[in-house]
Design a protein around this motif. Sequence first.
Motif, PDB file in Angstrom:
ATOM      1  N   MET A 132       0.837  -1.209   0.000  1.00 56.45           N
ATOM      2  CA  MET A 132       0.000   0.000   0.000  1.00 56.45           C
ATOM      3  C   MET A 132       0.862   1.245   0.000  1.00 56.45           C
ATOM      4  O   MET A 132       0.683   2.153  -0.794  1.00 56.45           O
ATOM      5  CB  MET A 132      -0.898  -0.030   1.244  1.00 56.45           C
ATOM      6  CG  MET A 132      -1.979   1.035   1.200  1.00 56.45           C
ATOM      7  SD  MET A 132      -3.011   0.831  -0.267  1.00 56.45           S
ATOM      8  CE  MET A 132      -3.258   2.545  -0.695  1.00 56.45           C
ATOM      9  N   ILE A 133       1.879   1.250   0.899  1.00 59.85           N
ATOM     10  CA  ILE A 133       2.787   2.397   0.934  1.00 59.85           C
ATOM     11  C   ILE A 133       3.519   2.516  -0.393  1.00 59.85           C
ATOM     12  O   ILE A 133       3.686   3.606  -0.935  1.00 59.85           O
ATOM     13  CB  ILE A 133       3.791   2.244   2.094  1.00 59.85           C
ATOM     14  CG1 ILE A 133       3.029   2.135   3.419  1.00 59.85           C
ATOM     15  CG2 ILE A 133       4.748   3.408   2.137  1.00 59.85           C
ATOM     16  CD1 ILE A 133       3.930   1.901   4.595  1.00 59.85           C
ATOM     17  N   ALA A 134       3.933   1.352  -0.933  1.00 61.10           N
ATOM     18  CA  ALA A 134       4.684   1.372  -2.183  1.00 61.10           C
ATOM     19  C   ALA A 134       3.835   1.950  -3.309  1.00 61.10           C
ATOM     20  O   ALA A 134       4.317   2.729  -4.135  1.00 61.10           O
ATOM     21  CB  ALA A 134       5.151  -0.044  -2.530  1.00 61.10           C
ATOM     22  N   THR A 135       2.534   1.573  -3.339  1.00 59.40           N
ATOM     23  CA  THR A 135       1.670   2.092  -4.401  1.00 59.40           C
ATOM     24  C   THR A 135       1.533   3.604  -4.301  1.00 59.40           C
ATOM     25  O   THR A 135       1.651   4.322  -5.295  1.00 59.40           O
ATOM     26  CB  THR A 135       0.290   1.428  -4.292  1.00 59.40           C
ATOM     27  OG1 THR A 135       0.481   0.027  -4.196  1.00 59.40           O
ATOM     28  CG2 THR A 135      -0.546   1.748  -5.489  1.00 59.40           C
ATOM     29  N   THR A 136       1.303   4.090  -3.062  1.00 60.40           N
ATOM     30  CA  THR A 136       1.197   5.547  -2.886  1.00 60.40           C
ATOM     31  C   THR A 136       2.483   6.232  -3.324  1.00 60.40           C
ATOM     32  O   THR A 136       2.453   7.265  -4.008  1.00 60.40           O
ATOM     33  CB  THR A 136       0.918   5.858  -1.405  1.00 60.40           C
ATOM     34  OG1 THR A 136      -0.053   4.953  -0.927  1.00 60.40           O
ATOM     35  CG2 THR A 136       0.434   7.279  -1.253  1.00 60.40           C
ATOM     36  N   MET A 137       3.605   5.627  -2.924  1.00 56.22           N
ATOM     37  CA  MET A 137       4.888   6.235  -3.272  1.00 56.22           C
ATOM     38  C   MET A 137       5.097   6.266  -4.770  1.00 56.22           C
ATOM     39  O   MET A 137       5.674   7.209  -5.310  1.00 56.22           O
ATOM     40  CB  MET A 137       6.032   5.462  -2.606  1.00 56.22           C
ATOM     41  CG  MET A 137       6.214   5.831  -1.160  1.00 56.22           C
ATOM     42  SD  MET A 137       7.634   5.012  -0.495  1.00 56.22           S
ATOM     43  CE  MET A 137       8.926   5.932  -1.271  1.00 56.22           C
TER      44      MET A 137
END
Lengths: 175, 101
Positions: free
Chosen positions: A1-6
């Motif tokens: 999830m964090i990776a997608t936002t990033m």
Amino acid sequence: MIATTMFYLLGAVALGATGLAIIQRNPVYAVIYLVKSIFALALIFYLLGAPLLAALQVIVYAGAIMVLFLFVIMMLEVTPTNASTRSAPGWMQWAPVLFLTLTLVVLTLVLIGLDPATSEGIPRWHATPRDFGYTLFKEYALAVKIISFQLSFAAVGAFHVGMTERRRARLEDAS
Amino acid sequence: MIVPMEHLLTLATLLFALGLACVLVRRNLIMILIGVEIMINSVGLVLVGASAFWQQVDGQIMVLILMAITAAEVAIGLALVVYLHQQKKSIDVGIFDEMRG
């Protein structure tokens, strides 16, 4: 999830930096913005599972190629066209570059701070430098040789083009 | 794959379009080379994305080859820029028009 936002944040940074780079009058500013774009792309490479390429992107593109551009720009002493001497308000010159730099630094720190033990910290699929090296030097050994030939041809070509008439005459005298 | 492939391709396409616009619109030789750099970068993004999509390392190796090609291209291109600047004392593409038919 964090990776997608990033990924989306970094994509926005890359697009913004590239867009700012291509509208600059002064090539030096364009190179600076392009370095930001390349950093953002390097972080995207890491998120997509290419840690070695992320490092190489920073070392080769930002470290070597962009510095080569800066060398040539400084060597030629190209004066920017008159329109650029019209001074914009001070904050308009440093605000975009400060904003982009801060965003990149914060995103890098977030990436460093992620726990490597969880799946968020390390991309689920990634090519380790070992896998990369094995494939490169086993399956693509011929490509490596061709590329090294090509690099030496490029070096010879750059020498030939860069030779001035005076130096060429001196070489012919010596031979 | 952390994002859908379409989004990655969209980002790469936008970057490529920006680079192409830079090549076509700018009159400065160095800015044209910078535009070529932007386009090559976007192609590298597509290759890394494809590598992650199929979980094969081959795409990343192509990016490494692309970096070597870019280094060669920039070395020759900037040498030519220096040469042309010695000839004409300018790097505006508008004045290099002797070959117009």
